[in-house]
Design an enzyme around this catalytic site. Structure first.
Site, PDB file in Angstrom:
ATOM      1  N   TYR A 185       2.904   9.851   6.159  1.00  0.00           N
ATOM      2  CA  TYR A 185       3.993   9.717   5.178  1.00  0.00           C
ATOM      3  C   TYR A 185       4.097   8.262   4.736  1.00  0.00           C
ATOM      4  O   TYR A 185       4.111   7.347   5.568  1.00  0.00           O
ATOM      5  CB  TYR A 185       5.325  10.153   5.808  1.00  0.00           C
ATOM      6  N   GLU A 187       7.248   8.516  -3.269  1.00  0.00           N
ATOM      7  CA  GLU A 187       6.872   9.028  -1.956  1.00  0.00           C
ATOM      8  C   GLU A 187       5.520   9.734  -2.015  1.00  0.00           C
ATOM      9  O   GLU A 187       5.276  10.502  -2.941  1.00  0.00           O
ATOM     10  CB  GLU A 187       7.975  10.020  -1.575  1.00  0.00           C
TER      11      GLU A 187
END
Ligand code: GDP
Ligand code: MN
Length: 377
Positions: free
Chosen positions: A101, A189
């Site tokens: 991530y 993101e």
């Protein structure tokens, strides 16, 4: 403003981030055709403004074009968290070795961009933050210097022990910061950032929110707006240049200036009522804005009375009065309207209202009390 994955990927490509190709389909036929051209395994992905599509069944791997077609058939029209899927992204399927991530968002408290990275990507990061916070590394960027190379490396090093992978990740983190800055993002993101079995990094998902206040300088980004899942009243308000927020009460408020709008809502509550909305028609003199405002307020079925509270400074009271008269001749309004106008061109305004069968208050307390009383009647 939220944008779709395929649009976010476009922004990422623009900054040099390695992103697999992809095309948009709105029908199963198109999905099959695109998948046929890629050949082999593809992924069919719902394009809606929400995360967690995978868990909801909105991301499906297909081994060939026929299966891609079947998946598109199932996903198009699907409801994900209240949003209807109208488009799917068809993209070549990747072999995944690891999922990480990488995200950056504007931290309001720190007033600076803040990175969050975790080697435990793919799943939702909120769960990782809660159950395993030591699996997340954070870094706040000093806006005076931007993201420095050693900081990007410090983040990348937390994701990969392998130096070749860490070097690739350092570059991608720098590029993500560039994309974030250049496109006025409040959040950007990559989840997951994958490694392939032969040691390549790729961003296979992308999620981006744009700060609305940045859009005026970014016409290409502004053009990415998809209004299909926005409430009609909000679209109309934005197009008319009004600030509008729907609330739960029944007193429709039309006010000029955000401060006065807040004070008006407070006073509605003080007199025992509940505002149906926040609406600021702004400081300009334009009767059209009043017409739009009344259209928006009257389209809300919970509104029982309409309260105008105008303090004329730059806003001219006669413009507001003209807008009111025009609006009530254009649209059928069977709700009571109470008006308070004071300030610039007040005399002219009161004359216009009187000529058209309206009357106005000059005291804010009186008009609000009356609006609340009428809403309860
Ligand atoms: P999200 O659920 O909305 O975050 O959608 P993602 O694009 O992140 O997909 C969810 C999950 O599906 C990923 O974490 C992967 O595990 C899987 N996935 C997505 N694309 C691919 C792909 O190309 N190949 C493989 N093997 N899995 C994928
Ligand atoms: Mn994802």
């Amino acid at each position: 403003m939220d944008i779709h994955e395929y649009q976010a990927k476009e922004l990422f490509r623009g900054a040099g981030i390695p992103v697999p190709p992809g095309e948009i389909a709105t029908t199963p036929d198109e999905a099959e055709e695109i998948a046929g051209r890629y050949g082999g395994m593809v992924v069919v992905k719902a394009q809606v403004h929400t995360g967690g599509r995978g868990k909801a069944g909105g991301v499906k791997l297909a081994k060939d074009a026929a299966e891609a077609r079947a998946h598109a058939e199932a996903i198009l029209g699907m409801d994900i968290k209240g949003l209807t899927v109208e488009k799917v992204l068809v993209t070549p399927g990747e072999d995944i070795a690891t999922e990480a991530y990488v995200g950056v968002l504007m931290d309001r408290k720190k007033q600076a961009a803040t990175f969050m990275v975790s080697p435990e990507g793919g799943v939702d990061i909120e769960a990782v933050a809660e159950e395993n916070p030591e699996a997340i590394r954070k870094l706040t960027v000093d806006p005076r210097y931007g993201l420095l190379p050693h900081q990007a490396y410090w983040l990348a090093n937390f994701l990969y022990e392998d130096k070749a992978l860490a070097r690739q990740a350092t570059k991608i983190i720098g590029q993500l910061y560039e994309a974030f800055q250049a496109n006025g993002c409040s959040m950007a993101e990559i989840n997951p950032l994958i490694t392939t079995p032969d040691g390549e990094l790729k961003a296979i998902d992308a999620k981006v929110s744009i700060d609305d206040s940045e859009l005026f300088r970014l016409p290409d980004v502004a053009a990415m707006r998809d209004t299909s899942d926005e409430p009609a009243a909000e679209i109309k308000a934005r197009e008319a240049g009004l600030s509008y927020v729907k609330l739960d009460g029944d007193v429709g408020c039309c006010v000029n200036g955000a401060g006065l709008a807040m004070a008006t809502m407070d006073l509605v509550k003080y007199y025992g009522g509940e505002p149906a909305n926040f609406l600021d028609i702004g400081g300009s003199s334009n009767p059209d804005k009043v017409v739009s405002a009344l259209e928006i307020i009257t389209a809300d079925p919970s509104v029982k009375s309409i309260l105008f509270n105008i303090f004329g400074g730059i806003t001219r009271c006669d413009d507001v009065a003209n807008g009111l008269v025009e609006a009530t001749s254009r649209i059928d309004i069977d709700l009571p309207i109470v008006i308070r106008l004071t300030g610039t061109n007040e005399e002219e305004a009161l004359q216009i209202l009187e000529d058209n069968g309206f009357s106005a208050y000059s005291s804010m307390d009186d008009v609000v009390e009356k609006a609340v009383e009428l809403a309860k009647a």
